[in-house]
Design an enzyme around this catalytic site. Structure first.
Site, mmCIF file in Angstrom:
data_model
loop_
_atom_site.group_PDB
_atom_site.id
_atom_site.type_symbol
_atom_site.label_atom_id
_atom_site.label_comp_id
_atom_site.label_asym_id
_atom_site.label_seq_id
_atom_site.Cartn_x
_atom_site.Cartn_y
_atom_site.Cartn_z
ATOM 1 N N CYS A 1 -37.763 51.216 39.260
ATOM 2 C CA CYS A 1 -39.080 51.005 39.925
ATOM 3 C C CYS A 1 -39.691 52.688 38.507
ATOM 4 C CB CYS A 1 -39.280 51.054 40.777
ATOM 5 S SG CYS A 1 -41.311 51.655 40.560
ATOM 6 N N HIS B 1 -39.115 45.922 41.447
ATOM 7 C CA HIS B 1 -38.080 46.282 42.693
ATOM 8 C C HIS B 1 -37.299 44.488 43.279
ATOM 9 C CE1 HIS B 1 -39.670 49.696 43.747
ATOM 10 N NE2 HIS B 1 -40.430 49.290 43.764
ATOM 11 N N GLU C 1 -34.731 44.284 44.888
ATOM 12 C CA GLU C 1 -34.334 44.633 46.695
ATOM 13 C C GLU C 1 -35.167 43.516 47.551
ATOM 14 O OE1 GLU C 1 -36.393 48.647 45.942
ATOM 15 O OE2 GLU C 1 -35.544 47.887 44.755
#
Length: 193
Positions: A77, A175, A177
């Site tokens: 990001c 993202h 994650e």
């Protein structure tokens, strides 16, 4: 394997640590140059505003260190955006790793882009085992246009780089994650590089 997560006060660190834990790895959160330099893999996260994040990097000398790293580095990001030449956000000079500038979406679309969108035209071992048009989680108002470093594309108002690569440096706008099983696969692929 030693994995360091660069700690410069601009990050969504816990969710990255949890994602690594789910894959059976541990990430060391640090801003220590020796710890970062000696890692097998480096993750450069980022959530927040570009100019204040860059100030934090400069205060710790990490702006000098990051471009010299030789191991695989993954910017996430804002981390990816800071690896570019320049960002319109706060008129910020970046680290100059990716030869492109970061610009803002126009007011013709809802900003920030927030939620799930597809990635396609995948061109890197980072996406091994992943089909095009998988959905990943994004939240951002600024983007990197298509360039010679583009290794994945997303369309929101226009086609833009949802991932970049140059040498040992990788950047993703999404993202991983927070992107479920597909995001975990991308993290696993990064760790296998």
């Amino acid at each position: 394997m030693k994995i360091t997560i660069i700690d410069y006060g601009a990050g969504n660190i816990q969710s990255i640590q949890f994602a690594l834990n789910r894959l059976g790895f541990e990430g060391i959160l640090t801003n220590n140059a020796d710890e970062i330099s000696s890692a097998d893999k480096v993750i450069f996260p980022g959530v927040g505003e570009a100019s204040s994040a860059m100030k934090k990097l400069k205060n710790t000398g990490l702006d000098e260190l990051i471009p010299t790293l030789k191991q695989p580095v993954l910017g996430i990001c804002l981390g990816m955006q800071l690896m570019c030449n320049h960002s319109e956000e706060g008129n910020t000079k970046g680290l100059g790793i990716f030869d492109t500038d970061v610009i803002r979406f126009s007011n013709e679309v809802k900003v920030p882009q927030m939620g799930w969108n597809t990635i396609y035209n995948l061109q890197s071992p980072l996406f091994q085992g992943i089909n095009g048009n998988e959905y990943l989680y994004l939240v951002h108002s600024f983007y990197a246009p298509l360039s010679e470093n583009t290794i994945a594309i997303t369309n929101y108002e226009t086609e833009y780089s949802s991932a970049l690569q140059r040498y040992n440096f990788y950047g993703v706008q999404f993202h991983p994650e927070k992107s479920g099983i597909i995001g975990e696969q991308i993290l696993k692929n990064f760790l296998n590089l």
